[in-house]
Enzyme design. Structure first.
Site, short mmCIF file in Angstrom:
data_model
loop_
_atom_site.label_atom_id
_atom_site.label_comp_id
_atom_site.label_asym_id
_atom_site.label_seq_id
_atom_site.Cartn_x
_atom_site.Cartn_y
_atom_site.Cartn_z
N GLY A 240 0.85 -1.33 0.05
CA GLY A 240 0.04 -0.01 -0.03
C GLY A 240 0.93 1.16 0.10
N ALA A 241 1.97 1.59 -0.82
CA ALA A 241 2.74 2.21 -0.71
C ALA A 241 2.68 3.40 -1.60
CB ALA A 241 4.47 1.75 -0.61
N ASN A 242 1.62 3.37 -2.49
CA ASN A 242 1.36 4.44 -3.42
C ASN A 242 0.82 5.65 -2.79
OD1 ASN A 242 -0.97 2.86 -3.19
ND2 ASN A 242 -1.91 4.26 -4.71
N THR A 243 0.48 5.73 -1.75
CA THR A 243 -0.06 7.05 -1.23
C THR A 243 -0.11 6.87 0.47
OG1 THR A 243 -2.05 8.28 -0.99
CG2 THR A 243 -2.58 5.91 -0.87
N GLY A 244 -0.41 7.88 0.93
CA GLY A 244 -0.54 7.91 2.70
C GLY A 244 0.82 7.67 3.12
N GLY B 39 1.87 4.48 3.66
CA GLY B 39 2.98 3.80 2.99
C GLY B 39 3.88 4.36 2.41
N TYR C 94 -13.96 -3.55 10.83
CA TYR C 94 -12.54 -2.93 10.95
C TYR C 94 -11.74 -3.25 12.29
CZ TYR C 94 -9.15 0.69 10.59
OH TYR C 94 -7.87 1.26 10.74
N SER D 71 -4.11 -0.46 14.39
CA SER D 71 -4.85 1.13 14.65
C SER D 71 -5.47 1.07 15.74
CB SER D 71 -5.99 1.09 13.58
OG SER D 71 -6.97 2.09 13.67
#
Length: 302
Positions: A20-24, A26, A174, A148
């Site tokens: 998940g490293a394309n945004t935020g 990550g 969640y 989280s």
């Protein structure tokens, strides 16, 4: 002393895989690791977005950055990604299980798992098991899994209805997935220690950070979030610090949990924190592990 990204040690010669490293969070994690010289693999579902993120990292800090397709909602994709990573890298120093979804409407993965549990926990469980033998021979290697504060909210592992087929709660599902992330970390660390491995398992959480993760929240909650967020949230770069500390601080111990050090762990600089009492339930951890093996078909080498 406040721990910042400036304290990330030199990472030259190390290979880091960040999901998940394309945004935020990550993206910020990957950028900081690349800035210190690591070879970083952005493991993402959308390779076009991943390629743009990799270019941003290269433009910002340079470094060796690659993209690997990984769809955590499909065990087939997880297996394909693991095979590709194994072919490209004979060793992995750091696996950061960061990707996740939050408060999604009721949906299932391609394998029929409830989406949040399947993505946040089972997908990462399978990926870790398929890659772990590339980490075990590497001194100082780590598996960092991002949980989280939501692991405390309406959270329990519902073995009688793991996939919420009887009724569905976005927050409950969640919370279950994030609780599972912690239980996975603690049980993995126990197994690694019994194996006398130098690899350690560590968990982290970002507090309340300003990222795209809340995009699936109900409209009313998004409106409240948009108004309140500037008052209580921190940037994605700050939110990534607990993950970066868990991943790189030489003083980290297996089984630790890092989060923001401010009031309520909402924001602040990273420190060791404590998870909920139920997250330390050994019997539930072991039962969850066995169920996860059965559901994914992945067995660990420890």
């Amino acid at each position: 002393m406040n721990w910042t990204a400036e304290q990330v040690p030199d990472q030259h010669g190390r290979v880091a895989v960040v999901t998940g490293a394309n945004t935020g969070l990550g993206f910020e994690t990957a950028r900081a690791l690349a800035a210190r010289g690591a070879t970083v693999v952005l493991a993402v579902r959308d390779v076009d977005k991943g390629a743009r993120a990799a270019q941003r990292v290269a433009d910002d800090v340079g470094g060796d950055v690659a993209v690997q397709r990984l769809d955590l909602t499909s065990l087939g994709s997880v297996r394909d990604a693991a095979a590709a990573l194994r072919a490209a890298h004979p060793r992995i120093d750091l696996l950061v299980n960061n990707a996740g979804v939050m408060y999604t409407p009721k949906q299932t993965t391609r394998d029929g798992f409830e989406l949040q549990f399947g993505t946040n926990h089972l997908g990462h469980f399978a990926l870790t098991g398929l890659l772990l033998d590339l980490l075990l021979p590497v001194p100082g290697s780590r598996v960092v899994t991002v949980s989280s504060v939501g692991h405390r909210i309406r959270a329990a592992v519902h073995f009688e209805d793991l996939h919420w087929e009887r009724s569905y709660s976005r927050a409950g599902a969640y919370g279950q997935s994030k609780l599972a992330n912690l239980m996975f970390t603690y049980e993995l660390q126990r197994r690694l220690a019994a194996h006398r491995a130098s690899t350690v398992a560590v968990a982290a959480h970002p507090g309340v950070s300003n990222t795209e993760l809340v995009r699936n929240s109900p409209a009313a909650l998004r409106v409240v979030s948009d108004r309140v967020a500037p008052l209580i949230t921190q940037s994605a770069a700050m939110g990534a610090l607990p993950t970066l500390r868990a991943a790189t601080d030489p003083a980290v111990l297996g089984g630790q949990y890092y989060g923001p050090g401010g009031r309520g762990e909402v924001r602040g600089y990273p420190r060791v924190v404590t998870s909920s009492p139920q997250s330390y339930d050994l019997a539930v951890q072991q039962r969850l592990w066995a169920v996860s093996e059965d559901l994914t078909g992945v067995r660990f080498p420890v």
